[in-house]
Structures are given as structure tokens and as C-alpha cells.
Design a protein around this motif. Structure first.
Motif, PDB file in Angstrom:
ATOM      1  N   TYR A 148     -31.975 -49.483 196.478  1.00  0.00           N
ATOM      2  CA  TYR A 148     -31.058 -48.411 196.091  1.00  0.00           C
ATOM      3  C   TYR A 148     -31.812 -47.114 196.009  1.00  0.00           C
ATOM      4  CZ  TYR A 148     -27.784 -46.035 192.897  1.00  0.00           C
ATOM      5  OH  TYR A 148     -26.932 -45.163 192.278  1.00  0.00           O
ATOM      6  N   ARG A 149     -31.351 -46.123 196.731  1.00  0.00           N
ATOM      7  CA  ARG A 149     -32.042 -44.833 196.669  1.00  0.00           C
ATOM      8  C   ARG A 149     -31.614 -44.114 195.398  1.00  0.00           C
ATOM      9  NH1 ARG A 149     -31.607 -39.656 198.794  1.00  0.00           N
ATOM     10  NH2 ARG A 149     -29.512 -40.077 199.542  1.00  0.00           N
ATOM     11  N   LEU A 150     -32.594 -43.817 194.547  1.00  0.00           N
ATOM     12  CA  LEU A 150     -32.275 -43.201 193.261  1.00  0.00           C
ATOM     13  C   LEU A 150     -31.711 -41.797 193.469  1.00  0.00           C
ATOM     14  CD1 LEU A 150     -35.350 -44.158 191.044  1.00  0.00           C
ATOM     15  CD2 LEU A 150     -33.057 -45.073 190.896  1.00  0.00           C
ATOM     16  N   PRO A 151     -30.629 -41.447 192.780  1.00  0.00           N
ATOM     17  CA  PRO A 151     -30.159 -40.061 192.855  1.00  0.00           C
ATOM     18  C   PRO A 151     -31.125 -39.128 192.133  1.00  0.00           C
ATOM     19  CG  PRO A 151     -28.849 -41.307 191.299  1.00  0.00           C
ATOM     20  CD  PRO A 151     -29.785 -42.280 191.944  1.00  0.00           C
ATOM     21  N   LEU A 152     -30.984 -37.829 192.373  1.00  0.00           N
ATOM     22  CA  LEU A 152     -31.909 -36.830 191.817  1.00  0.00           C
ATOM     23  C   LEU A 152     -32.025 -36.949 190.303  1.00  0.00           C
ATOM     24  CD1 LEU A 152     -33.709 -34.373 192.320  1.00  0.00           C
ATOM     25  CD2 LEU A 152     -31.688 -32.929 192.099  1.00  0.00           C
ATOM     26  N   THR A 153     -30.887 -37.152 189.632  1.00  0.00           N
ATOM     27  CA  THR A 153     -30.912 -37.216 188.166  1.00  0.00           C
ATOM     28  C   THR A 153     -31.757 -38.392 187.671  1.00  0.00           C
ATOM     29  OG1 THR A 153     -28.795 -38.335 188.376  1.00  0.00           O
ATOM     30  CG2 THR A 153     -28.734 -36.050 187.689  1.00  0.00           C
ATOM     31  N   ALA A 154     -31.663 -39.544 188.388  1.00  0.00           N
ATOM     32  CA  ALA A 154     -32.447 -40.711 187.993  1.00  0.00           C
ATOM     33  C   ALA A 154     -33.932 -40.481 188.251  1.00  0.00           C
ATOM     34  CB  ALA A 154     -31.964 -41.943 188.745  1.00  0.00           C
ATOM     35  N   LEU A 155     -34.236 -39.797 189.384  1.00  0.00           N
ATOM     36  CA  LEU A 155     -35.644 -39.487 189.689  1.00  0.00           C
ATOM     37  C   LEU A 155     -36.238 -38.583 188.614  1.00  0.00           C
ATOM     38  CD1 LEU A 155     -35.672 -38.866 193.547  1.00  0.00           C
ATOM     39  CD2 LEU A 155     -36.888 -40.647 192.285  1.00  0.00           C
ATOM     40  N   LEU A 156     -35.465 -37.577 188.177  1.00  0.00           N
ATOM     41  CA  LEU A 156     -35.948 -36.674 187.134  1.00  0.00           C
ATOM     42  C   LEU A 156     -36.161 -37.444 185.831  1.00  0.00           C
ATOM     43  CD1 LEU A 156     -33.870 -33.413 187.662  1.00  0.00           C
ATOM     44  CD2 LEU A 156     -36.152 -33.961 188.478  1.00  0.00           C
ATOM     45  N   SER A 157     -35.248 -38.385 185.563  1.00  0.00           N
ATOM     46  CA  SER A 157     -35.328 -39.146 184.318  1.00  0.00           C
ATOM     47  C   SER A 157     -36.604 -39.989 184.254  1.00  0.00           C
ATOM     48  CB  SER A 157     -34.088 -40.039 184.196  1.00  0.00           C
ATOM     49  OG  SER A 157     -34.178 -40.816 183.046  1.00  0.00           O
ATOM     50  N   ILE A 158     -36.915 -40.696 185.367  1.00  0.00           N
ATOM     51  CA  ILE A 158     -38.116 -41.546 185.343  1.00  0.00           C
ATOM     52  C   ILE A 158     -39.371 -40.670 185.404  1.00  0.00           C
ATOM     53  CG2 ILE A 158     -38.179 -42.032 187.856  1.00  0.00           C
ATOM     54  CD1 ILE A 158     -39.065 -44.469 184.992  1.00  0.00           C
ATOM     55  N   THR A 159     -39.266 -39.500 186.078  1.00  0.00           N
ATOM     56  CA  THR A 159     -40.415 -38.582 186.108  1.00  0.00           C
ATOM     57  C   THR A 159     -40.723 -38.069 184.702  1.00  0.00           C
ATOM     58  OG1 THR A 159     -39.693 -37.921 188.301  1.00  0.00           O
ATOM     59  CG2 THR A 159     -41.385 -36.577 187.291  1.00  0.00           C
ATOM     60  N   HIS A 160     -39.674 -37.884 183.890  1.00  0.00           N
ATOM     61  CA  HIS A 160     -39.874 -37.439 182.503  1.00  0.00           C
ATOM     62  C   HIS A 160     -40.727 -38.452 181.741  1.00  0.00           C
ATOM     63  CE1 HIS A 160     -38.925 -34.999 179.045  1.00  0.00           C
ATOM     64  NE2 HIS A 160     -38.562 -36.065 178.358  1.00  0.00           N
ATOM     65  N   ARG A 161     -40.424 -39.737 181.931  1.00  0.00           N
ATOM     66  CA  ARG A 161     -41.212 -40.802 181.282  1.00  0.00           C
ATOM     67  C   ARG A 161     -42.646 -40.824 181.800  1.00  0.00           C
ATOM     68  NH1 ARG A 161     -38.620 -46.115 178.843  1.00  0.00           N
ATOM     69  NH2 ARG A 161     -37.729 -44.840 177.224  1.00  0.00           N
ATOM     70  N   ILE A 162     -42.763 -40.774 183.153  1.00  0.00           N
ATOM     71  CA  ILE A 162     -44.107 -40.868 183.745  1.00  0.00           C
ATOM     72  C   ILE A 162     -44.961 -39.685 183.297  1.00  0.00           C
ATOM     73  CG2 ILE A 162     -45.386 -40.829 185.933  1.00  0.00           C
ATOM     74  CD1 ILE A 162     -42.922 -42.333 187.137  1.00  0.00           C
ATOM     75  N   THR A 163     -44.380 -38.459 183.341  1.00  0.00           N
ATOM     76  CA  THR A 163     -45.165 -37.299 182.912  1.00  0.00           C
ATOM     77  C   THR A 163     -45.516 -37.414 181.431  1.00  0.00           C
ATOM     78  OG1 THR A 163     -43.083 -36.097 182.653  1.00  0.00           O
ATOM     79  CG2 THR A 163     -44.369 -35.621 184.620  1.00  0.00           C
ATOM     80  N   GLY A 164     -44.619 -37.995 180.629  1.00  0.00           N
ATOM     81  CA  GLY A 164     -44.911 -38.183 179.200  1.00  0.00           C
ATOM     82  C   GLY A 164     -46.138 -39.049 178.996  1.00  0.00           C
ATOM     83  N   VAL A 165     -46.223 -40.151 179.754  1.00  0.00           N
ATOM     84  CA  VAL A 165     -47.377 -41.045 179.623  1.00  0.00           C
ATOM     85  C   VAL A 165     -48.642 -40.359 180.133  1.00  0.00           C
ATOM     86  CG1 VAL A 165     -48.347 -43.244 180.391  1.00  0.00           C
ATOM     87  CG2 VAL A 165     -45.946 -43.119 179.737  1.00  0.00           C
ATOM     88  N   VAL A 166     -48.515 -39.662 181.280  1.00  0.00           N
ATOM     89  CA  VAL A 166     -49.671 -38.951 181.860  1.00  0.00           C
ATOM     90  C   VAL A 166     -50.188 -37.885 180.883  1.00  0.00           C
ATOM     91  CG1 VAL A 166     -50.311 -37.313 183.682  1.00  0.00           C
ATOM     92  CG2 VAL A 166     -49.093 -39.402 184.264  1.00  0.00           C
ATOM     93  N   LEU A 167     -49.257 -37.148 180.264  1.00  0.00           N
ATOM     94  CA  LEU A 167     -49.648 -36.100 179.310  1.00  0.00           C
ATOM     95  C   LEU A 167     -50.368 -36.696 178.111  1.00  0.00           C
ATOM     96  CD1 LEU A 167     -46.421 -33.926 179.443  1.00  0.00           C
ATOM     97  CD2 LEU A 167     -48.702 -33.206 180.158  1.00  0.00           C
TER      98      LEU A 167
END
Lengths: 127, 132
Positions: B19-38
Motif C-alpha cells: 500500500y502506498r502511504l498517502p502524504l499525511t501518513a508519511l508525515l506522521s511516521i516521519t514525525h516519529r522517526i525524527t523524534g527518535v533521531v533527535l
């Protein structure tokens, strides 16, 4: 081990711990604090590679900078701790591993915050 | 004898690999990933702060690695992650008020926050170049 306790006794106390809302609010409160503090810190951090040692120390010793940095440290460590805790609770299954991760995060970030506060005060009060 | 299953008429749950993630879902998981990276980067920043407290010799090593090309990449990746996390975080605070959940506003704000992140990142990069 024989189970002497009745099913209702075992179920009691496993419900909401009544402290979740507190964590939710702390996450939002620190998020609001980190909007100005995070922007201030980002603009300051971007200068770091070009700054000499005396320049960095002088910057840290300016009263507003020390105060803002201390505020940033407290907010960011609390926010990071709660965020990582949520990630662990969502993805790590198995109660022992989860407990170990949560303890590690709590202790690790408390120590990290203390280290940063100590270092900031040492630099700020040295001159 | 080979039979293929007819396509089910019931709705299927989206499978992550198909399933190709829509933009909103991509932003949502990026928020988590950036949180862990930060959070990981935060450990490095506290170590750098401690090195400053230790004195010029300890800071020299930190400064050398920050001034190296790879150090610069890591530093600017952390700054970019922070800006994205901050901008998307503001949207989370807005969502907490119970507004902005319609599909059109979700997509519109998604593009808006990417634009805001880009503008902020450029502002940080520009000020670092001008003031250094």
C-alpha cells in the motif's frame, strides 16, 4: 503456584493507572515551551561549527543564554523521554523487555538532563 | 486444478508492503522517526556541552568533528529533523483542539507544513552563513 486470588481480585488495579493524562499534558506543555526554545536553540546551534572556544564560552555565560539553555534542557529531556516512552509502549512487546526499555529511558534521560544542567552551570558560573 | 480466489468485496486493511502511504501518513511516521533521531542526537549535544565545560582541549576534538564534512552532514540533518518535528508538532497541537481533520484540510496543511519547514530551514542556513 496455586491461584488463591479470585478473578476479580486479579483484575483489580490493572485498569487505568490514572496518571496517563498527566503524561499527556506534560508532553503538550513541553511541546509548547519547545516552539520558541527549539527555534532559538536551532539558530544558535547552526553557528557552533564556526565558533572558537572563547566565543562559545562567552555565549554560554551571557545570562539570557544560560537561562534559555537550562529551560531548553529541562523541556527537551522531558519531551524526549515521554516521546521515546510512547514509541517503546507502541512497538516493544513482552513485559520484561518493555520494562527494561522504559527504565533505561527514564534513568538515561534523567542522567542526561543532570549532566547538561551541571555542565551549563559550571560554564556559566566559572567566569 | 488451480483456482484463484475472487477479489473479496469487503474492505481490506492496508498492508504496509503493498500500500502506498498517502502524504499525511508519511508525515506522521516521519514525525516519529525524527523524534527518535533527535533524542539520539541529544546525547551527542550533551556530550558536546560537557566537553565545553571540560575545557579547550576537550572542546577541540568536538569542534574538529563538527567542522568535518561528515560532522556538518550530521549537524544539519539534526537541524532539519528538529525543524520538521517542530512544524509537524505545531500541527499536532492544532489537532488537539479538535480541528483540522477533514480530508481536504489534512492535505492542504500537509503541503503547508512542508513549505514552512523548508522556509525555516533556509532561514537557519542563511543566518548561519551571514552571521559566521
Amino acid at each position: 503456584m496455586p491461584r488463591y486470588r479470585s478473578p476479580i481480585a486479579r483484575a483489580r488495579g490493572l485498569g487505568p493507572a490514572r496518571t496517563g493524562l498527566h503524561d499527556w499534558w506534560r508532553q503538550r506543555l513541553t511541546a509548547v515551551a519547545l516552539i520558541p526554545l527549539g527555534l532559538w536553540f536551532t539558530f544558535s546551534l547552526a553557528m557552533l561549527p564556526t565558533a572558537s572556544y572563547p566565543a562559545v564560552v562567552a555565549w554560554l555565560q551571557a545570562p539570557w543564554n544560560s537561562l534559555l539553555l537550562l529551560s531548553f534542557i529541562v523541556s527537551v529531556c522531558c519531551h524526549s523521554m515521554l516521546g521515546l516512552q510512547t514509541v517503546v509502549e507502541d512497538y516493544v512487546h513482552g513485559s520484561e523487555l518493555k520494562l527494561a526499555c522504559l527504565l533505561g529511558i527514564k534513568l538515561g534521560f534523567s542522567f542526561l538532563a543532570l549532566t547538561a544542567i551541571y555542565a551549563t552551570l559550571r560554564i556559566a558560573l566559572a567566569g | 486444478m488451480e483456482r484463484t480466489n475472487p477479489a473479496p468485496s469487503r474492505p481490506l486493511s492496508p498492508h504496509l508492503q503493498a500500500y502506498r502511504l498517502p502524504l499525511t501518513a508519511l508525515l506522521s511516521i516521519t514525525h516519529r522517526i525524527t523524534g527518535v533521531v533527535l533524542s539520539l542526537g541529544l546525547v551527542g549535544l550533551v556530550l558536546a556541552l560537557f566537553a565545553i565545560a571540560q575545557g579547550p582541549a576537550a572542546y577541540g576534538a568536538v569542534h574538529a568533528s563538527l567542522s568535518s564534512p561528515w560532522g556538518g552532514v550530521v549537524l544539519w540533518a539534526w537541524i532539519a529533523a528538529l525543524i520538521f518535528h517542530l512544524v509537524h508538532g505545531v500541527r499536532h497541537l492544532f489537532w488537539d483542539t479538535g480541528r483540522g481533520y477533514s480530508l481536504t484540510s489534512l492535505n492542504r496543511y500537509a503541503l503547508g507544513e512542508l513549505a514552512a519547514a523548508l522556509v525555516l530551514f533556509s532561514a537557519v542556513a542563511l543566518s548561519a552563513t551571514l552571521l559566521s
